[in-house]
Write a protein that holds these residues in place. Structure first.
Motif, PDB file in Angstrom:
ATOM      1  N   ALA A 142      87.293  -0.294  63.090  1.00 38.46           N
ATOM      2  CA  ALA A 142      88.619  -0.707  63.561  1.00 38.46           C
ATOM      3  C   ALA A 142      89.632   0.419  63.386  1.00 38.46           C
ATOM      4  O   ALA A 142      90.455   0.678  64.266  1.00 38.46           O
ATOM      5  N   ARG A 143      89.567   1.101  62.240  1.00 42.37           N
ATOM      6  CA  ARG A 143      90.481   2.224  61.996  1.00 42.37           C
ATOM      7  C   ARG A 143      90.270   3.327  63.024  1.00 42.37           C
ATOM      8  O   ARG A 143      91.203   4.026  63.414  1.00 42.37           O
ATOM      9  N   GLU A 176      78.410   1.952  50.998  1.00 48.83           N
ATOM     10  CA  GLU A 176      77.963   2.176  49.622  1.00 48.83           C
ATOM     11  C   GLU A 176      76.491   2.548  49.694  1.00 48.83           C
ATOM     12  O   GLU A 176      75.698   1.837  50.316  1.00 48.83           O
ATOM     13  N   PRO A 177      76.097   3.688  49.112  1.00 50.86           N
ATOM     14  CA  PRO A 177      74.725   4.166  49.300  1.00 50.86           C
ATOM     15  C   PRO A 177      73.649   3.138  48.993  1.00 50.86           C
ATOM     16  O   PRO A 177      72.701   2.978  49.774  1.00 50.86           O
ATOM     17  N   GLY A 178      73.759   2.443  47.868  1.00 56.22           N
ATOM     18  CA  GLY A 178      72.726   1.476  47.503  1.00 56.22           C
ATOM     19  C   GLY A 178      72.612   0.339  48.501  1.00 56.22           C
ATOM     20  O   GLY A 178      71.503  -0.056  48.889  1.00 56.22           O
ATOM     21  N   ALA A 179      73.742  -0.202  48.931  1.00 54.89           N
ATOM     22  CA  ALA A 179      73.730  -1.316  49.878  1.00 54.89           C
ATOM     23  C   ALA A 179      73.171  -0.891  51.231  1.00 54.89           C
ATOM     24  O   ALA A 179      72.418  -1.634  51.871  1.00 54.89           O
ATOM     25  N   ILE A 237      84.230  -0.027  51.292  1.00 52.20           N
ATOM     26  CA  ILE A 237      84.899  -0.437  52.518  1.00 52.20           C
ATOM     27  C   ILE A 237      83.854  -0.835  53.548  1.00 52.20           C
ATOM     28  O   ILE A 237      82.785  -0.223  53.653  1.00 52.20           O
ATOM     29  N   ALA A 238      84.127  -1.887  54.306  1.00 52.67           N
ATOM     30  CA  ALA A 238      83.166  -2.349  55.314  1.00 52.67           C
ATOM     31  C   ALA A 238      83.110  -1.379  56.487  1.00 52.67           C
ATOM     32  O   ALA A 238      84.125  -0.812  56.893  1.00 52.67           O
ATOM     33  N   LEU A 239      81.902  -1.182  57.011  1.00 56.18           N
ATOM     34  CA  LEU A 239      81.753  -0.331  58.197  1.00 56.18           C
ATOM     35  C   LEU A 239      82.628  -0.841  59.341  1.00 56.18           C
ATOM     36  O   LEU A 239      83.184  -0.058  60.110  1.00 56.18           O
ATOM     37  N   VAL A 299      84.034  11.232  55.196  1.00 49.30           N
ATOM     38  CA  VAL A 299      83.264  10.716  56.324  1.00 49.30           C
ATOM     39  C   VAL A 299      83.789  11.339  57.613  1.00 49.30           C
ATOM     40  O   VAL A 299      84.986  11.587  57.758  1.00 49.30           O
ATOM     41  N   THR A 300      82.878  11.603  58.534  1.00 49.96           N
ATOM     42  CA  THR A 300      83.232  12.074  59.862  1.00 49.96           C
ATOM     43  C   THR A 300      82.924  10.951  60.839  1.00 49.96           C
ATOM     44  O   THR A 300      81.763  10.544  60.979  1.00 49.96           O
TER      45      THR A 300
END
Length: 446
Positions: A245-246, A275-278, A238-240, A220-221
């Protein structure tokens, strides 16, 4: 300058252990690369079981794509697609600069599975081209592989544009069908695969016991915060909000997802898992893994105007509906940010968001529609307030400038031993797409 953050667990990661240095063939072989333990049928079975999906944006199942090319017969072609069109993404160019052997190994593995007799690495980044050519000389692949360069534009990485450019034509999308797996380079069945996807194929072949971890991690960028953009590797789920926060933006008001294709989401949507589906079920998309967080000092309307303006400027101008549609969306959002929008602007944006998708030769027009629709859906009160009075945040920002504000630089990569580190250039406006005669707008377009 974009920085790299290594994940906590090292085995089976695309980032590797030294992401700031170009990997040599010897270093790659030391990690199990270029090994012959996993045969093509076994590899295809592992990819099917793991559910690996493409990392170019569409997220199509990798095993299905490989099998489709293989089953067409003939003399297939495989293409590593490293033309990174999304302005907020840096992963593909970094991969080709830092880990070309991983990509080339994946390309060779894909060739074994599909029965391909020729391969191509398609890119626009000169530093990546130099790195790939050096890697080819260090470890010649089992099939002929040619590097093909193109101009850096949003549409140049679309799979039919890739085929046209390799065949000697312009890097412009073509009408579909046929799709490349049916009739691609030179008329042969062709696999056009994103370079991260190929890297994960190579990792699966070298470490089949890690196939699920390989398939469920992604590059991810991350950008938009007060600090430098970040390239990192994370696990699906992992939650967006945790990513925000990171990245130093725990109070983000939302995000621009999937580069530009996923549109805008609001703050509550940051509780969604990566997650792509979610994400698809929630009306957005992971796409190429580029996520730009919306800081409290940045108005989502400005971001939407930047994104739509970028898309309008990148139109190849070969579809009348795209020329008129992207321009209309971009102008409407710019007027909304600039406090010059008329009372019917929101209605027009809604109509275009519903009527434009699927009408162009590629996904550029769909992305513009998604930007408009997602702004209306995620920030309806904000849109109304912009129609009623000027926005202080938008007024303080410069006019729409997606090329500068949305573009991230490639992380710095040192050359092999004996070569001097060459700093990656700062993010700069991309080469404008070639100018083509505008086609007449189709009936019913804006």
């Amino acid at each position: 300058m974009t920085v790299i953050r290594l994940p906590a667990a090292q085995p089976g990661t695309v980032l590797g252990t030294a992401p700031d240095t170009a990997e040599s063939a010897d270093a790659y072989r030391a990690t199990g690369g270029y090994g012959g333990r996993t045969g093509p049928d076994e590899l295809l079975a592992h990819l099917t079981a793991s559910g690996l999906r493409g990392r170019g944006g569409a997220g199509f199942p990798t095993a299905v794509k490989l099998r489709s090319v293989r089953d067409r017969g003939g003399a297939p072609v495989v293409v590593a697609n490293g033309e990174e069109g999304e302005p907020g993404s840096a992963k593909d160019r970094w991969l080709l600069r830092a880990r070309p052997h991983l990509v080339l190994d994946g390309l060779a593995r894909a060739a074994e599975v599909t029965g391909a007799v020729r391969g191509f690495v398609y890119l626009s980044d000169p530093a990546a081209g130099e790195s790939v050519r050096r890697a080819l000389a260090e470890h010649p692949p089992p099939l002929p592989v040619e590097v093909v360069e193109t101009a850096h534009t949003y549409v140049a990485g679309e799979e039919t544009a890739v085929v046209r450019r390799i065949d000697g034509g312009p890097a412009l999308p073509a009408a579909k069908p046929p799709r490349p797996y049916e009739r691609g380079v030179g008329g042969a069945p062709t696999l056009v695969s994103n370079v991260e996807t190929l890297a994960r194929i190579a990792l699966t072949a070298a470490h089949p016991d890690l196939r699920y971890a390989v398939a469920r991690h992604t590059l991810v960028t991350l950008s938009g915060g007060p600090g430098a953009p970040v390239l990192t590797e994370v696990r699906y789920g992992i939650a967006l909000r945790a990513l925000a926060a990171r990245h130093g933006t725990p109070d983000a008001a939302g995000a621009l997802m999937g580069g530009l294709f996923g549109g805008l989401v609001d703050a509550p949507a940051l509780d969604l898992p990566l997650e792509p589906g979610a994400l698809t079920a929630a009306g957005t998309a992971l796409g190429c893994g580029a996520i730009r967080f919306l800081t409290p000092g940045c108005c989502p309307v400005t971001t939407a105007a930047d994104a739509a303006g970028h898309l309008a400027a990148e139109s190849a101008r070969q579809c009348g509906v795209c020329v008129s549609g992207t321009a209309a969306v971009g102008n409407a959002l710019a007027s909304l940010a600039g406090a010059t929008a008329g009372p019917d602007t929101a209605d027009s944006l809604h109509r275009w968001s519903q009527g434009l998708p699927g009408r162009g030769a590629c996904g550029l027009l769909d992305a513009a529609a998604a930007i408009a629709g997602s702004l209306l859906r995620s920030f309806p009160l904000l849109v109304r307030s912009h129609l009623a009075a000027p926005c202080p945040l938008c007024s303080a920002a410069e006019p729409a400038d997606g090329r500068r504000r949305l573009t991230v630089a490639v992380p710095e990569v040192a050359g092999p031993p004996g070569r001097t580190r060459v700093p990656a250039p700062a993010a700069a406006p991309r080469t404008p797409p070639p100018t083509y005669p505008a086609q007449p707008a189709l009936k019913g377009t804006p």
